[in-house]
Design an enzyme around this catalytic site. Structure first.
Site, PDB file in Angstrom:
ATOM      1  N   HIS A  95      77.631  19.486 -31.893  1.00  0.00           N
ATOM      2  CA  HIS A  95      76.922  18.222 -31.639  1.00  0.00           C
ATOM      3  C   HIS A  95      75.808  18.035 -32.667  1.00  0.00           C
ATOM      4  O   HIS A  95      75.150  19.004 -33.063  1.00  0.00           O
ATOM      5  CB  HIS A  95      76.340  18.221 -30.221  1.00  0.00           C
ATOM      6  CG  HIS A  95      75.941  16.854 -29.763  1.00  0.00           C
ATOM      7  ND1 HIS A  95      74.787  16.256 -30.209  1.00  0.00           N
ATOM      8  CD2 HIS A  95      76.548  15.966 -28.936  1.00  0.00           C
ATOM      9  CE1 HIS A  95      74.705  15.037 -29.669  1.00  0.00           C
ATOM     10  NE2 HIS A  95      75.759  14.842 -28.891  1.00  0.00           N
ATOM     11  N   GLU A 144      81.381  11.267 -33.599  1.00  0.00           N
ATOM     12  CA  GLU A 144      80.100  10.737 -33.114  1.00  0.00           C
ATOM     13  C   GLU A 144      79.192  10.407 -34.298  1.00  0.00           C
ATOM     14  O   GLU A 144      78.407  11.261 -34.736  1.00  0.00           O
ATOM     15  CB  GLU A 144      79.405  11.785 -32.242  1.00  0.00           C
ATOM     16  CG  GLU A 144      80.171  12.171 -31.008  1.00  0.00           C
ATOM     17  CD  GLU A 144      79.220  12.587 -29.893  1.00  0.00           C
ATOM     18  OE1 GLU A 144      79.355  12.043 -28.796  1.00  0.00           O
ATOM     19  OE2 GLU A 144      78.331  13.421 -30.141  1.00  0.00           O
TER      20      GLU A 144
HETATM   21  P1  PGA Z   1      74.954   8.542 -26.051  1.00  0.00           P
HETATM   22  O1  PGA Z   1      75.217  10.047 -26.499  1.00  0.00           O
HETATM   23  O2  PGA Z   1      76.156   8.120 -25.211  1.00  0.00           O
HETATM   24  O3  PGA Z   1      73.693   8.594 -25.257  1.00  0.00           O
HETATM   25  O4  PGA Z   1      74.848   7.740 -27.288  1.00  0.00           O
HETATM   26  C1  PGA Z   1      76.484  10.485 -26.893  1.00  0.00           C
HETATM   27  C2  PGA Z   1      76.403  11.924 -27.322  1.00  0.00           C
HETATM   28  O5  PGA Z   1      75.419  12.318 -27.953  1.00  0.00           O
HETATM   29  O6  PGA Z   1      77.277  12.735 -27.028  1.00  0.00           O
END
Ligand code: PGA
Length: 218
Positions: A95, A144
Protein backbone atom coordinates in the site's frame (compact mmCIF):
# COMPACT_ATOMS: atom_id res chain seq x y z
CA UNK A 1 -23.92 -11.01 -13.34
CA UNK A 2 -20.21 -10.98 -12.64
CA UNK A 3 -19.19 -11.40 -9.03
CA UNK A 4 -16.98 -8.54 -7.87
CA UNK A 5 -14.45 -8.60 -5.07
CA UNK A 6 -15.16 -5.85 -2.57
CA UNK A 7 -12.32 -5.24 -0.12
CA UNK A 8 -12.72 -3.02 2.95
CA UNK A 9 -9.47 -1.51 4.18
CA UNK A 10 -10.11 -0.05 7.61
CA UNK A 11 -6.52 1.26 7.89
CA UNK A 12 -5.78 2.45 11.45
CA UNK A 13 -9.42 2.98 12.40
CA UNK A 14 -11.99 1.19 14.56
CA UNK A 15 -11.98 -0.27 18.08
CA UNK A 16 -13.30 -3.67 19.10
CA UNK A 17 -16.74 -2.28 19.93
CA UNK A 18 -16.86 -0.26 16.67
CA UNK A 19 -16.02 -3.43 14.77
CA UNK A 20 -18.75 -5.39 16.46
CA UNK A 21 -21.31 -2.67 15.73
CA UNK A 22 -20.16 -2.52 12.10
CA UNK A 23 -20.67 -6.25 11.65
CA UNK A 24 -24.11 -6.08 13.20
CA UNK A 25 -24.88 -3.23 10.81
CA UNK A 26 -24.13 -5.22 7.68
CA UNK A 27 -24.83 -8.83 8.63
CA UNK A 28 -28.46 -9.33 7.71
CA UNK A 29 -28.53 -7.90 4.22
CA UNK A 30 -25.05 -9.11 3.34
CA UNK A 31 -26.06 -12.74 3.41
CA UNK A 32 -28.33 -12.23 0.42
CA UNK A 33 -25.65 -10.52 -1.65
CA UNK A 34 -23.56 -12.18 -4.30
CA UNK A 35 -20.34 -10.20 -4.14
CA UNK A 36 -17.19 -11.53 -2.53
CA UNK A 37 -16.42 -9.44 0.55
CA UNK A 38 -13.01 -9.24 2.21
CA UNK A 39 -12.51 -7.22 5.38
CA UNK A 40 -8.93 -6.08 6.05
CA UNK A 41 -8.91 -5.03 9.69
CA UNK A 42 -6.24 -3.96 12.19
CA UNK A 43 -4.43 -6.96 13.78
CA UNK A 44 -5.97 -6.43 17.21
CA UNK A 45 -9.50 -6.82 15.90
CA UNK A 46 -8.98 -10.02 13.90
CA UNK A 47 -9.67 -12.47 16.69
CA UNK A 48 -12.99 -10.98 17.79
CA UNK A 49 -14.07 -10.38 14.19
CA UNK A 50 -13.33 -13.99 13.34
CA UNK A 51 -15.39 -15.18 16.29
CA UNK A 52 -18.36 -13.08 15.25
CA UNK A 53 -18.08 -13.94 11.54
CA UNK A 54 -17.89 -17.69 12.22
CA UNK A 55 -20.59 -17.53 14.91
CA UNK A 56 -23.02 -15.74 12.63
CA UNK A 57 -21.93 -17.58 9.47
CA UNK A 58 -21.32 -14.33 7.65
CA UNK A 59 -20.00 -14.49 4.07
CA UNK A 60 -16.95 -12.36 4.82
CA UNK A 61 -13.29 -13.36 4.52
CA UNK A 62 -10.79 -11.66 6.78
CA UNK A 63 -7.61 -10.01 5.61
CA UNK A 64 -4.70 -8.26 7.32
CA UNK A 65 -3.20 -4.93 6.30
CA UNK A 66 0.39 -5.92 6.86
CA UNK A 67 2.65 -8.93 7.52
CA UNK A 68 6.17 -9.29 8.82
CA UNK A 69 8.83 -9.79 6.16
CA UNK A 70 10.36 -12.32 8.58
CA UNK A 71 9.23 -15.70 9.75
CA UNK A 72 8.70 -16.29 13.48
CA UNK A 73 11.72 -15.29 15.55
CA UNK A 74 13.40 -12.43 17.41
CA UNK A 75 11.60 -9.55 15.65
CA UNK A 76 10.10 -7.39 18.37
CA UNK A 77 6.73 -5.94 17.49
CA UNK A 78 6.18 -7.92 14.30
CA UNK A 79 3.17 -10.09 13.42
CA UNK A 80 4.24 -13.01 11.24
CA UNK A 81 2.54 -15.15 8.62
CA UNK A 82 2.19 -18.19 10.86
CA UNK A 83 0.28 -16.09 13.41
CA UNK A 84 -1.87 -14.43 10.76
CA UNK A 85 -2.79 -17.68 9.02
CA UNK A 86 -4.97 -18.57 12.01
CA UNK A 87 -7.21 -15.62 11.16
CA UNK A 88 -6.85 -14.38 7.60
CA UNK A 89 -6.95 -15.62 4.02
CA UNK A 90 -5.66 -12.35 2.54
CA UNK A 91 -3.12 -9.63 3.28
CA UNK A 92 -2.64 -6.20 1.73
CA UNK A 93 0.99 -5.65 0.74
CA UNK A 94 2.55 -2.63 -0.95
CA UNK A 95 0.00 0.00 0.00
CA UNK A 96 1.28 3.50 -0.79
CA UNK A 97 0.83 4.49 2.88
CA UNK A 98 3.31 1.76 3.85
CA UNK A 99 5.68 2.84 1.10
CA UNK A 100 5.50 6.52 2.19
CA UNK A 101 5.27 6.43 5.96
CA UNK A 102 7.22 3.25 6.68
CA UNK A 103 9.69 3.38 3.80
CA UNK A 104 8.91 -0.10 2.55
CA UNK A 105 10.84 -0.88 -0.61
CA UNK A 106 10.56 -3.49 -3.34
CA UNK A 107 12.86 -5.92 -1.53
CA UNK A 108 10.82 -5.78 1.65
CA UNK A 109 7.58 -6.20 -0.27
CA UNK A 110 8.97 -9.23 -2.04
CA UNK A 111 9.89 -10.72 1.35
CA UNK A 112 6.39 -10.03 2.65
CA UNK A 113 4.83 -11.71 -0.38
CA UNK A 114 7.09 -14.74 0.16
CA UNK A 115 6.02 -14.97 3.80
CA UNK A 116 2.33 -14.65 2.95
CA UNK A 117 2.61 -17.38 0.34
CA UNK A 118 4.54 -19.63 2.71
CA UNK A 119 1.49 -19.60 5.00
CA UNK A 120 -1.13 -19.80 2.23
CA UNK A 121 -2.25 -16.21 2.71
CA UNK A 122 -3.18 -14.55 -0.59
CA UNK A 123 -1.45 -11.18 -1.11
CA UNK A 124 -3.52 -8.28 -2.42
CA UNK A 125 -0.61 -6.36 -3.88
CA UNK A 126 -1.08 -2.61 -4.33
CA UNK A 127 0.52 -0.80 -7.25
CA UNK A 128 0.46 2.91 -7.90
CA UNK A 129 1.19 2.76 -11.64
CA UNK A 130 1.22 0.13 -14.38
CA UNK A 131 4.99 -0.08 -13.99
CA UNK A 132 5.21 -0.61 -10.22
CA UNK A 133 7.32 -3.67 -9.39
CA UNK A 134 5.18 -6.73 -8.65
CA UNK A 135 6.79 -9.77 -7.01
CA UNK A 136 6.55 -13.09 -8.83
CA UNK A 137 3.46 -15.24 -8.34
CA UNK A 138 1.21 -12.41 -7.14
CA UNK A 139 -2.30 -13.13 -8.45
CA UNK A 140 -4.39 -10.24 -7.09
CA UNK A 141 -3.28 -6.68 -7.72
CA UNK A 142 -4.99 -3.46 -6.63
CA UNK A 143 -4.33 -0.43 -8.82
CA UNK A 144 -4.40 2.58 -6.50
CA UNK A 145 -3.17 5.87 -8.02
CA UNK A 146 -1.82 7.98 -5.15
CA UNK A 147 -3.78 11.12 -6.08
CA UNK A 148 -7.04 9.19 -5.83
CA UNK A 149 -6.50 7.84 -2.31
CA UNK A 150 -8.62 9.61 0.29
CA UNK A 151 -8.97 12.65 -1.96
CA UNK A 152 -12.52 12.27 -3.23
CA UNK A 153 -11.03 12.36 -6.74
CA UNK A 154 -11.29 8.85 -8.13
CA UNK A 155 -9.43 7.91 -11.31
CA UNK A 156 -11.51 7.59 -14.47
CA UNK A 157 -12.91 4.09 -14.94
CA UNK A 158 -11.54 4.06 -18.50
CA UNK A 159 -7.99 4.75 -17.37
CA UNK A 160 -8.23 2.23 -14.52
CA UNK A 161 -9.51 -0.33 -17.01
CA UNK A 162 -6.60 0.31 -19.37
CA UNK A 163 -4.11 -0.15 -16.54
CA UNK A 164 -5.91 -3.31 -15.40
CA UNK A 165 -5.68 -4.69 -18.92
CA UNK A 166 -1.97 -3.93 -19.05
CA UNK A 167 -1.37 -5.50 -15.63
CA UNK A 168 -3.13 -8.68 -16.69
CA UNK A 169 -0.67 -9.08 -19.55
CA UNK A 170 1.89 -9.97 -16.89
CA UNK A 171 1.99 -13.66 -16.10
CA UNK A 172 0.15 -14.86 -13.01
CA UNK A 173 -1.97 -11.76 -12.46
CA UNK A 174 -5.53 -13.03 -12.46
CA UNK A 175 -7.52 -10.29 -10.74
CA UNK A 176 -7.13 -6.52 -10.74
CA UNK A 177 -9.00 -4.31 -8.29
CA UNK A 178 -9.32 -0.54 -8.39
CA UNK A 179 -8.81 1.54 -5.23
CA UNK A 180 -8.99 5.28 -4.53
CA UNK A 181 -12.08 7.27 -3.47
CA UNK A 182 -14.53 4.49 -4.31
CA UNK A 183 -18.07 5.34 -3.22
CA UNK A 184 -21.52 3.85 -3.66
CA UNK A 185 -22.07 6.36 -6.46
CA UNK A 186 -19.02 5.50 -8.56
CA UNK A 187 -18.46 1.81 -7.74
CA UNK A 188 -20.45 0.44 -10.66
CA UNK A 189 -18.53 2.55 -13.16
CA UNK A 190 -15.42 0.59 -12.11
CA UNK A 191 -16.86 -2.89 -11.59
CA UNK A 192 -18.64 -2.78 -14.95
CA UNK A 193 -15.30 -2.44 -16.75
CA UNK A 194 -14.06 -5.56 -18.55
CA UNK A 195 -10.69 -5.85 -16.84
CA UNK A 196 -11.61 -4.68 -13.32
CA UNK A 197 -12.58 -7.47 -10.95
CA UNK A 198 -13.46 -5.45 -7.88
CA UNK A 199 -12.62 -2.52 -5.65
CA UNK A 200 -10.55 -1.73 -2.57
CA UNK A 201 -12.40 0.71 -0.35
CA UNK A 202 -10.82 2.82 2.39
CA UNK A 203 -12.82 5.73 3.84
CA UNK A 204 -16.22 4.57 2.62
CA UNK A 205 -15.77 1.15 4.27
CA UNK A 206 -15.89 2.61 7.77
CA UNK A 207 -19.63 3.18 7.80
CA UNK A 208 -21.63 -0.05 7.53
CA UNK A 209 -24.39 1.75 5.61
CA UNK A 210 -21.99 3.19 3.04
CA UNK A 211 -20.15 -0.09 2.65
CA UNK A 212 -23.37 -2.08 2.23
CA UNK A 213 -24.47 0.36 -0.42
CA UNK A 214 -21.18 -0.16 -2.25
CA UNK A 215 -21.71 -3.93 -2.17
CA UNK A 216 -25.25 -3.57 -3.48
CA UNK A 217 -24.32 -1.15 -6.24
CA UNK A 218 -21.17 -2.98 -7.40
P1 PGA B 1 -9.90 5.55 -0.01
O1 PGA B 1 -8.66 4.59 0.27
O2 PGA B 1 -11.05 4.65 -0.47
O3 PGA B 1 -10.18 6.20 1.30
O4 PGA B 1 -9.48 6.48 -1.07
C1 PGA B 1 -8.36 3.51 -0.56
C2 PGA B 1 -7.11 2.84 -0.08
O5 PGA B 1 -6.18 3.52 0.35
O6 PGA B 1 -6.99 1.61 -0.07
Amino acid sequence: MKQSIIVANWKSHMTESDASEWLKGISETLIKDLQKVILCAPFLLLSSLQEQIVGEKLPIDLGAQNISPFDEGPYTGEINGKQLAEYVKYVIIGHSERRNHFHEDDTMMREKVTMAQKYQIMPIFCVQTADTFIPKDVEIVAFEPIAAIGSGKADSPENANEIAKKLKEQTNIKKVLYGGSVTSENVKSFTSMDHIDGVLVGGASLSPQDFLQIIHNA
